[in-house]
Design an enzyme around this catalytic site. Structure first.
Site, mmCIF file in Angstrom:
data_model
loop_
_atom_site.group_PDB
_atom_site.id
_atom_site.type_symbol
_atom_site.label_atom_id
_atom_site.label_comp_id
_atom_site.label_asym_id
_atom_site.label_seq_id
_atom_site.Cartn_x
_atom_site.Cartn_y
_atom_site.Cartn_z
ATOM 1 N N ASP A 466 17.526 11.743 -2.560
ATOM 2 C CA ASP A 466 18.279 12.398 -3.628
ATOM 3 C C ASP A 466 17.891 13.871 -3.741
ATOM 4 O OD1 ASP A 466 20.009 12.635 -5.781
ATOM 5 O OD2 ASP A 466 19.226 10.869 -6.822
ATOM 6 N N ASP A 531 28.179 9.659 -8.738
ATOM 7 C CA ASP A 531 27.490 8.837 -9.731
ATOM 8 C C ASP A 531 28.484 8.098 -10.620
ATOM 9 O OD1 ASP A 531 24.872 9.052 -9.095
ATOM 10 O OD2 ASP A 531 24.398 10.642 -10.523
HETATM 11 C C1 GLA Z 1 20.841 10.835 -9.337
HETATM 12 C C2 GLA Z 1 21.550 9.861 -8.421
HETATM 13 C C3 GLA Z 1 21.623 8.503 -9.068
HETATM 14 C C4 GLA Z 1 20.236 8.020 -9.372
HETATM 15 C C5 GLA Z 1 19.501 9.043 -10.224
HETATM 16 C C6 GLA Z 1 18.050 8.673 -10.387
HETATM 17 O O1 GLA Z 1 21.582 11.087 -10.470
HETATM 18 O O2 GLA Z 1 22.826 10.333 -8.099
HETATM 19 O O3 GLA Z 1 22.287 7.582 -8.242
HETATM 20 O O4 GLA Z 1 19.557 7.792 -8.174
HETATM 21 O O5 GLA Z 1 19.564 10.338 -9.663
HETATM 22 O O6 GLA Z 1 17.364 9.597 -11.134
#
Ligand code: GLA
Length: 729
Positions: A466, A531
């Site tokens: 990420d 997300d």
């Molecule tokens: C980001 C990612 C999510 C999740 C969060 C965790 O927003 O896109 O899928 O992994 O971080 O903090």
């Protein structure tokens, strides 16, 4: 007679692919001129006459002509966007390529070496036209001067300058934001087409967020009049770069356009001392004569060539469960264990432990940088969970965000100088975090060691990598802009890890879809598309992403209802039908679902497993049936899966027919409906018989009829999905 280039004969370089051609007019004393990029010309077809000194000079013009070259520069009297903006402490601000050496290592590859003896520069342009019509270009600029001339300050170096015909009418691109990526936009180009009208003579998109970004995907599609999904001429280009970028399309007075794409560079970011060079990212461009789908299909094939899979072959894409929306930071050994068991019970094949597992990570306010298991949540480390996950027949995946550091972390307390920052200015945080200067070897080594330790000691098959913030005041220890170096350091770290752990797959996630460019996907195996798991939003987001990326790498999860990012609810049937088209996963708490829903979920997971061979790796077509019904087909003209989504409530009394232009007009097809009738269709007292009783039996049909007329779809509720299988008999 030209005043700037000796009168030398032209040679024409003609490159052909299956459906397109490129023609350059080359001379020894200047950069090659663009003569053509478009639909394929017949063999042996060359320009009527040279362009150089071949057309009348308009009044009130310089005495020599300046046609568009592969790298137009200020020094030749170019009034428009220059492919190079650079100077040596204010000197040599206008370059001119006066020597050109061409190397033609294979029929469709070309290296153009250009020299500016006055500014003491060399530019090497690599150009390749694939048999499949994808034109790739990149440039390397060398400072050939000595130090007495001063460093070369590069402000802009186009990775490619492409010609577009004057008939180009519209440019299509996407904007977006977190959890809402790939908003489609179109602008009219002009003024060639709209004298005094609405077009834009200089169209520009820029991104200064330091990562590929949610809001400006580094690509665009330009259409000629009459282009449709499946016919007409469509040009597309993508900059394979995970950082700041810029592209512009500019109308030129000879009735064509130039299209430049490249990195956006911060002031002073690239200072080349004697002997140094800079290489641009690669632009992947394509002219498709078969509409938007034709462009998309070639880009999918291009991405598949860029990717490298463990074992050299993509395995069937395993069903994921990602723990984020089920647990957030609330990890307990019992809770995670129960989630793993429930996941295995519905058929999940890869269990991905998301954020919240590492030292003192109880919220997003702390801990990034401290990459070892939290002693309270996982007193015996992650081994027991890994063993359980494996015993349940699943692979283990782990979330990491290596590029970041929380001010509240052991790492930051020990090395506050490792974060990108500007001396004397406040530390700007986003999601309470700072960005590490990975271009420093000690930082890269620390991250490599921490990740290696995890990958060595745990059976991790997959990293969800990420990257949750933009780069703002990204100064390095010297106080210089570090955006570009950061991106290169990220590539180097990922490459190093992949070399050391070649069996591990990696997902590129950046707050969802903020790092989905071809340089990122060329190093990874999946992207976290967004997300947002709201199926109504996902239809649009996924269709936007599909324009550039093949379905098997698009992470698409069945989320909860209501969706956590929008508060909207859709039926499980719709959520599953929408997620099915990509790399399927679950992003919901399967521990707490009613039995009936678990049964439906299990059936959808099985359906995905039964059909993923057809969903992935083949050709994709996107289409619109009208009246709020969109569809996508995956496979080939021999066998297809067709996903139909009603995104809006109907405004017609009868649902439009579904026409499939890709079918063989002379073949017979068997059509089978694969999805079960959704429970809400049978339980609604208002539904008419057609809606409730339309089942799996459909007659076999003639490909020609399905192409021209289509088959009637049943009435559908708003936000519902149908899934069909078609096979040539
Ligand atoms: C980001 C990612 C999510 C999740 C969060 C965790 O927003 O896109 O899928 O992994 O971080 O903090």
């Amino acid at each position: 007679m030209s005043t700037h280039a000796p009168d030398t004969p032209a040679s024409y370089l003609v490159l052909h692919s299956q459906h397109t051609s490129v023609v350059l007019e080359c001379r020894a004393h200047e950069a090659p001129l663009w003569r053509y990029w478009g639909p394929r010309l017949p063999d042996g077809c060359t320009p009527l006459a040279p362009l150089r000194d071949g057309r009348a000079i308009p009044p009130s013009s310089m005495e020599f002509d300046q046609p568009l070259s592969v790298t137009p520069t200020l020094g030749v009297g170019w009034y428009h966007q220059s492919a190079l903006l650079a100077h040596r402490t204010g000197q040599q601000f206008a370059q001119q390529w006066t020597r050109c050496v061409l190397k033609h290592p294979s029929p469709n590859s070309l290296t153009i070496h250009l020299h500016d003896e006055v500014a003491q520069l060399q530019l090497d342009i690599g150009l390749h036209l694939s048999a499949d019509d994808v034109l790739s270009l990149h440039s390397t600029l060398h400072n050939r001067g000595d130090n007495a001339l001063g460093a070369l300050d590069v402000q802009w170096l186009a990775a490619a300058t492409l010609p577009l015909p004057g008939t180009a009418q519209q440019v299509h691109y996407s904007s977006g934001q977190w959890a809402n990526e790939f908003w489609p936009h179109s602008d009219l180009l002009g003024p060639a087409q709209q004298p005094g009208g609405h077009g834009t003579a200089l169209w520009v998109r820029e991104n200064r967020r330091g990562r590929t970004s949610h809001d400006s995907f580094p690509a665009a599609v330009v259409t000629l009049p009459g282009a449709t999904s499946d016919s007409g001429v469509v040009y597309g280009a993508h900059l394979a770069w995970s950082g700041n970028h810029r592209q512009c399309i500019e109308w030129l007075p000879d009735g064509q356009y130039q299209w430049q794409l490249g990195e956006w560079l911060a002031p002073g970011e690239v200072l080349l001392v004697a002997g140094e060079s800079i290489t641009t990212p690669t632009v992947y461009a394509c002219c498709a004569v078969d509409g938007h789908n034709g462009l998309m299909q070639r880009m999918h094939r291009q991405v598949r060539q860029l990717q490298s899979w463990p074992g050299q072959r993509m395995r069937p894409r395993p069903v994921h469960l990602n723990t984020w929306e089920a647990l957030y930071f609330d990890h307990t050994p019992e809770g995670v264990e129960a989630l793993a068991r429930a996941a295995a019970a519905v058929g999940v094949e890869r269990f991905v432990l998301d954020d919240g597992w590492f030292h003192r990570r109880h919220s997003d306010r702390a801990a990034l940088g401290d990459w070892w298991p939290d002693e309270g949540k996982y007193p015996h480390g992650l081994q027991p969970l890994a063993a359980l996950v494996q015993s349940l027949g699943m692979e283990l995946g782990l979330w990491v965000e290596p590029e970041m550091v929380s001010p509240d972390s052991a790492l930051f307390r020990q090395h506050p100088d490792w974060a990108l920052q500007l001396a004397g200015r406040p530390l700007l945080t986003m999601r309470n975090q700072l960005v590490l200067d990975m271009a420093r070897p000690e930082v890269a080594d620390y991250l490599f060691e921490r990740l290696s330790e995890l990958l060595r000691t745990l059976p991790i098959a997959y990293l969800k990598w990420d990257m949750n913030r933009d780069l703002t005041t990204a100064g390095n220890a010297l106080g210089r802009a570090a955006y570009r170096g950061y991106v290169l350091a990220w590539y180097a770290l990922v490459d190093r890890l992949r070399n050391a752990f070649p069996l591990v797959e990696i997902e590129s996630c950046a707050s969802g879809g903020a790092r989905l460019d071809y340089a990122a996907v060329g190093r990874t195996h999946r992207v976290w598309t967004s997300d947002c798991n709201d199926a109504a939003s996902r239809v649009r987001i996924q269709r936007g992403a599909l324009q550039w990326l093949p379905p098997e790498i698009l992470g698409c999860h069945i989320g909860p209802a209501p969706a956590h990012t929008t508060g909207r609810s859709q039926s499980l049937h719709y959520r599953a039908g929408v997620a099915l088209s990509g790399h399927l996963g679950l992003e919901l708490d399967v521990r707490h679902l009613p039995t009936a829903e678990l049964e439906q979920l299990r059936a959808w997971v099985q359906r995905y497993k039964d059909w993923r061979h057809l969903l992935h790796g083949g050709t994709v077509w996107l289409g619109e049936a009208g009246d709020g019904v969109v569809w996508q087909a995956h496979g080939s003209a021999d066998e297809l899966l067709v996903l139909v989504y009603r995104t809006e409530q109907t405004t017609h009394r009868y649902t439009p027919a579904l026409r499939l232009p890709m079918l063989d007009a002379n073949a017979q097809y068997r059509i089978e409906r694969l999805d079960p009738t959704p429970p809400e269709w049978t339980s609604s007292p208002l539904n008419d018989a057609a809606l409730a009783t339309e089942t799996t039996a459909l007659p076999q049909a003639h490909g020609g009829w399905l192409q021209a007329v289509g088959w009637p779809l049943p009435r559908m509720l708003a936000e519902s999905a149908l899934l069909y299988h078609l096979a040539r008999i």
